[in-house]
Design a protein around this motif. Structure first.
Motif, PDB file in Angstrom:
ATOM      1  N   ILE A 103       0.837  -1.208   0.000  1.00 27.12           N
ATOM      2  CA  ILE A 103       0.000   0.000   0.000  1.00 27.12           C
ATOM      3  C   ILE A 103       0.868   1.252   0.000  1.00 27.12           C
ATOM      4  O   ILE A 103       0.630   2.190  -0.765  1.00 27.12           O
ATOM      5  CB  ILE A 103      -0.974  -0.025   1.199  1.00 27.12           C
ATOM      6  CG1 ILE A 103      -2.001  -1.141   1.018  1.00 27.12           C
ATOM      7  CG2 ILE A 103      -1.652   1.330   1.379  1.00 27.12           C
ATOM      8  CD1 ILE A 103      -2.824  -1.433   2.256  1.00 27.12           C
ATOM      9  N   VAL A 104       1.887   1.279   0.864  1.00 28.33           N
ATOM     10  CA  VAL A 104       2.786   2.432   0.925  1.00 28.33           C
ATOM     11  C   VAL A 104       3.533   2.590  -0.388  1.00 28.33           C
ATOM     12  O   VAL A 104       3.698   3.710  -0.894  1.00 28.33           O
ATOM     13  CB  VAL A 104       3.759   2.309   2.121  1.00 28.33           C
ATOM     14  CG1 VAL A 104       4.890   3.315   2.028  1.00 28.33           C
ATOM     15  CG2 VAL A 104       2.997   2.481   3.428  1.00 28.33           C
ATOM     16  N   ASN A 105       3.968   1.487  -0.981  1.00 32.90           N
ATOM     17  CA  ASN A 105       4.666   1.546  -2.259  1.00 32.90           C
ATOM     18  C   ASN A 105       3.752   2.124  -3.338  1.00 32.90           C
ATOM     19  O   ASN A 105       4.184   2.935  -4.159  1.00 32.90           O
ATOM     20  CB  ASN A 105       5.145   0.146  -2.650  1.00 32.90           C
ATOM     21  CG  ASN A 105       6.132   0.171  -3.786  1.00 32.90           C
ATOM     22  OD1 ASN A 105       6.532   1.214  -4.265  1.00 32.90           O
ATOM     23  ND2 ASN A 105       6.534  -1.011  -4.208  1.00 32.90           N
ATOM     24  N   PHE A 106       2.490   1.721  -3.347  1.00 33.81           N
ATOM     25  CA  PHE A 106       1.521   2.256  -4.300  1.00 33.81           C
ATOM     26  C   PHE A 106       1.338   3.763  -4.096  1.00 33.81           C
ATOM     27  O   PHE A 106       1.331   4.529  -5.054  1.00 33.81           O
ATOM     28  CB  PHE A 106       0.177   1.531  -4.145  1.00 33.81           C
ATOM     29  CG  PHE A 106      -0.877   2.004  -5.090  1.00 33.81           C
ATOM     30  CD1 PHE A 106      -0.918   1.540  -6.383  1.00 33.81           C
ATOM     31  CD2 PHE A 106      -1.835   2.924  -4.678  1.00 33.81           C
ATOM     32  CE1 PHE A 106      -1.893   1.973  -7.269  1.00 33.81           C
ATOM     33  CE2 PHE A 106      -2.814   3.369  -5.540  1.00 33.81           C
ATOM     34  CZ  PHE A 106      -2.841   2.895  -6.849  1.00 33.81           C
ATOM     35  N   ILE A 107       1.196   4.179  -2.847  1.00 32.71           N
ATOM     36  CA  ILE A 107       1.027   5.604  -2.538  1.00 32.71           C
ATOM     37  C   ILE A 107       2.255   6.383  -2.987  1.00 32.71           C
ATOM     38  O   ILE A 107       2.140   7.457  -3.595  1.00 32.71           O
ATOM     39  CB  ILE A 107       0.763   5.812  -1.031  1.00 32.71           C
ATOM     40  CG1 ILE A 107      -0.615   5.276  -0.659  1.00 32.71           C
ATOM     41  CG2 ILE A 107       0.890   7.288  -0.652  1.00 32.71           C
ATOM     42  CD1 ILE A 107      -0.870   5.203   0.838  1.00 32.71           C
ATOM     43  N   SER A 158       1.755   9.225  -6.025  1.00 34.39           N
ATOM     44  CA  SER A 158       1.474  10.503  -5.379  1.00 34.39           C
ATOM     45  C   SER A 158       2.754  11.298  -5.265  1.00 34.39           C
ATOM     46  O   SER A 158       3.846  10.787  -5.472  1.00 34.39           O
ATOM     47  CB  SER A 158       0.863  10.293  -3.994  1.00 34.39           C
ATOM     48  OG  SER A 158       1.837   9.768  -3.126  1.00 34.39           O
ATOM     49  N   ASP A 159       2.596  12.546  -4.903  1.00 38.96           N
ATOM     50  CA  ASP A 159       3.755  13.409  -4.741  1.00 38.96           C
ATOM     51  C   ASP A 159       3.666  14.090  -3.376  1.00 38.96           C
ATOM     52  O   ASP A 159       3.523  15.305  -3.283  1.00 38.96           O
ATOM     53  CB  ASP A 159       3.810  14.434  -5.869  1.00 38.96           C
ATOM     54  CG  ASP A 159       5.100  15.216  -5.869  1.00 38.96           C
ATOM     55  OD1 ASP A 159       6.102  14.682  -5.359  1.00 38.96           O
ATOM     56  OD2 ASP A 159       5.112  16.349  -6.377  1.00 38.96           O
ATOM     57  N   LEU A 205       6.300   7.339   5.658  1.00 36.51           N
ATOM     58  CA  LEU A 205       5.533   6.094   5.549  1.00 36.51           C
ATOM     59  C   LEU A 205       6.447   4.899   5.290  1.00 36.51           C
ATOM     60  O   LEU A 205       6.286   3.835   5.889  1.00 36.51           O
ATOM     61  CB  LEU A 205       4.486   6.207   4.438  1.00 36.51           C
ATOM     62  CG  LEU A 205       3.303   7.124   4.704  1.00 36.51           C
ATOM     63  CD1 LEU A 205       2.443   7.256   3.440  1.00 36.51           C
ATOM     64  CD2 LEU A 205       2.472   6.614   5.857  1.00 36.51           C
ATOM     65  N   GLY A 206       7.414   5.076   4.395  1.00 42.48           N
ATOM     66  CA  GLY A 206       8.361   4.004   4.096  1.00 42.48           C
ATOM     67  C   GLY A 206       9.195   3.620   5.304  1.00 42.48           C
ATOM     68  O   GLY A 206       9.384   2.432   5.594  1.00 42.48           O
TER      69      GLY A 206
END
Length: 109
Positions: A54-58, A62-63, A71-72
């Motif tokens: 999910i974090v990777n997708f965000i 996103s920017d 988050l990472g």
């Protein structure tokens, strides 16, 4: 409490935190013995890897700049927390989401 269940499941628990493939290997290994300690950590590791996706997708779509970095790092810290719990032979639920992972994935293991 360091008992026989922890002793037998510790290797599978540690393997579960080593990439998604490790989680899959630990899951398959645990199907024969059904070790509670290993199942606990397999559920935690699966939840962490889903969070990572999910974090990777965000981050990719996103920017948010510094928020993406936080988050990472947050997911990495949760992964370390879970891995250390497995290494130490403890059933530590990861902060914030550990209870939900145990509930959501209760049929795994």
């Amino acid at each position: 409490m360091y008992n026989q269940t922890v002793k037998e499941g510790k290797t599978m628990a540690i393997i579960s935190y080593i990439t998604v493939i490790g989680t899959l290997i630990a899951f398959i290994m645990n199907q024969n013995k059904h070790n509670y300690f290993a199942s606990f950590h397999i559920r935690q590791a699966l939840g962490i890897f889903i969070m990572w996706l999910i974090v990777n997708f965000i981050q990719r779509y996103s920017d948010f700049g510094w928020l993406n970095t936080i988050l990472g790092i947050g997911v990495f810290v949760l992964w370390i927390f879970g891995l250390l719990g497995a290494i130490q032979g403890e059933e530590k639920r990861i902060p914030l989401f550990g209870d939900q992972f145990q509930e959501w994935f209760r049929n795994i293991g």
